[in-house]
Design a protein around this motif. Structure first.
Motif, short mmCIF file in Angstrom:
data_model
loop_
_atom_site.label_atom_id
_atom_site.label_comp_id
_atom_site.label_asym_id
_atom_site.label_seq_id
_atom_site.Cartn_x
_atom_site.Cartn_y
_atom_site.Cartn_z
N VAL A 36 0.86 -1.18 0.00
CA VAL A 36 0.00 0.00 0.00
C VAL A 36 0.90 1.23 0.00
O VAL A 36 1.92 1.27 0.67
CB VAL A 36 -0.97 0.00 1.20
N VAL A 37 0.53 2.22 -0.80
CA VAL A 37 1.26 3.48 -0.85
C VAL A 37 0.38 4.52 -0.16
O VAL A 37 -0.77 4.72 -0.55
CB VAL A 37 1.54 3.92 -2.31
N ILE A 38 0.93 5.14 0.90
CA ILE A 38 0.18 6.13 1.66
C ILE A 38 1.00 7.41 1.80
O ILE A 38 2.21 7.41 1.62
CB ILE A 38 -0.23 5.62 3.05
N ASP A 39 0.31 8.48 2.14
CA ASP A 39 0.94 9.77 2.37
C ASP A 39 1.91 9.66 3.56
O ASP A 39 1.65 8.92 4.51
CB ASP A 39 -0.16 10.80 2.68
N ILE A 40 3.02 10.38 3.50
CA ILE A 40 4.04 10.29 4.55
C ILE A 40 3.49 10.70 5.92
O ILE A 40 3.85 10.11 6.94
CB ILE A 40 5.30 11.12 4.17
N ALA A 41 2.58 11.67 5.96
CA ALA A 41 2.01 12.09 7.25
C ALA A 41 1.20 10.95 7.86
O ALA A 41 1.26 10.70 9.07
CB ALA A 41 1.16 13.33 7.07
N ALA A 42 0.45 10.23 7.03
CA ALA A 42 -0.33 9.09 7.52
C ALA A 42 0.60 7.99 8.03
O ALA A 42 0.35 7.38 9.07
CB ALA A 42 -1.23 8.55 6.41
N TYR A 43 1.68 7.76 7.31
CA TYR A 43 2.67 6.76 7.74
C TYR A 43 3.26 7.12 9.10
O TYR A 43 3.36 6.28 9.99
CB TYR A 43 3.77 6.64 6.69
N ARG A 44 3.62 8.38 9.26
CA ARG A 44 4.22 8.81 10.53
C ARG A 44 3.22 8.70 11.68
O ARG A 44 3.59 8.36 12.80
CB ARG A 44 4.78 10.22 10.39
N ARG A 45 1.95 9.00 11.41
CA ARG A 45 0.93 8.86 12.45
C ARG A 45 0.80 7.39 12.84
O ARG A 45 0.69 7.05 14.02
CB ARG A 45 -0.42 9.38 11.96
N LEU A 46 0.82 6.50 11.84
CA LEU A 46 0.73 5.07 12.13
C LEU A 46 1.91 4.58 12.96
O LEU A 46 1.75 3.71 13.81
CB LEU A 46 0.65 4.27 10.83
N LYS A 47 3.07 5.15 12.72
CA LYS A 47 4.27 4.77 13.48
C LYS A 47 4.29 5.41 14.86
O LYS A 47 5.12 5.07 15.69
CB LYS A 47 5.53 5.19 12.72
N GLY A 48 3.38 6.38 15.09
CA GLY A 48 3.36 7.06 16.38
C GLY A 48 4.32 8.23 16.45
O GLY A 48 4.55 8.78 17.51
N GLU A 49 4.86 8.62 15.31
CA GLU A 49 5.76 9.77 15.28
C GLU A 49 4.96 11.05 15.33
O GLU A 49 3.80 11.10 14.91
CB GLU A 49 6.59 9.77 13.99
N GLN A 50 5.58 12.08 15.84
CA GLN A 50 4.94 13.39 15.85
C GLN A 50 4.94 13.96 14.43
O GLN A 50 5.93 13.89 13.72
CB GLN A 50 5.70 14.34 16.77
N VAL A 51 3.81 14.49 14.03
CA VAL A 51 3.66 15.06 12.70
C VAL A 51 3.80 16.57 12.79
O VAL A 51 3.22 17.20 13.67
CB VAL A 51 2.29 14.68 12.11
N GLY A 52 4.58 17.14 11.89
CA GLY A 52 4.76 18.59 11.86
C GLY A 52 3.48 19.30 11.44
O GLY A 52 2.59 18.71 10.83
N LEU A 53 3.38 20.56 11.77
CA LEU A 53 2.19 21.34 11.49
C LEU A 53 1.85 21.34 10.00
O LEU A 53 0.70 21.12 9.62
CB LEU A 53 2.36 22.78 11.98
N MET A 54 2.83 21.57 9.14
CA MET A 54 2.55 21.64 7.71
C MET A 54 2.05 20.29 7.18
O MET A 54 1.14 20.25 6.37
CB MET A 54 3.79 22.09 6.93
#
Length: 85
Positions: A36-54
């Motif tokens: 599956v190819v997903i947006d990098i922000a979605a990937y980071r949320r799934l990993k539990g990483e903090q997502v930047g404002l932008m």
């Protein structure tokens, strides 16, 4: 959206553009889902990483919400609220 491996390779830019809009792109091989190819922000949320404002602002959480829905409002004037006390 589903893509066969060969088609995903040929139209990779299109796959990426669609993923950037927040719609996961599923790649199949011999009829089976393999990636599956997903947006990098979605990937980071799934990993539990903090997502930047932008990155957070790029993702539209209301993408599938009907924003043209009618909101019922009364004809009454707004109420006064005492914020000092």
């Amino acid at each position: 959206m589903y893509w066969q491996v060969q088609e995903a390779k040929q139209r990779f830019s299109e796959v990426l553009r669609a993923a950037e809009t927040g719609e996961p792109q599923i790649v199949t091989k011999h009829g089976e889902e393999v990636a599956v190819v997903i947006d990098i922000a979605a990937y980071r949320r799934l990993k539990g990483e903090q997502v930047g404002l932008m990155e957070y602002l790029r993702v539209d959480p209301l993408d599938d919400v009907d924003l043209d829905a009618e909101i019922g409002r009364t004809g009454e004037p707004p109420r006064d609220i005492d914020l000092a006390g």
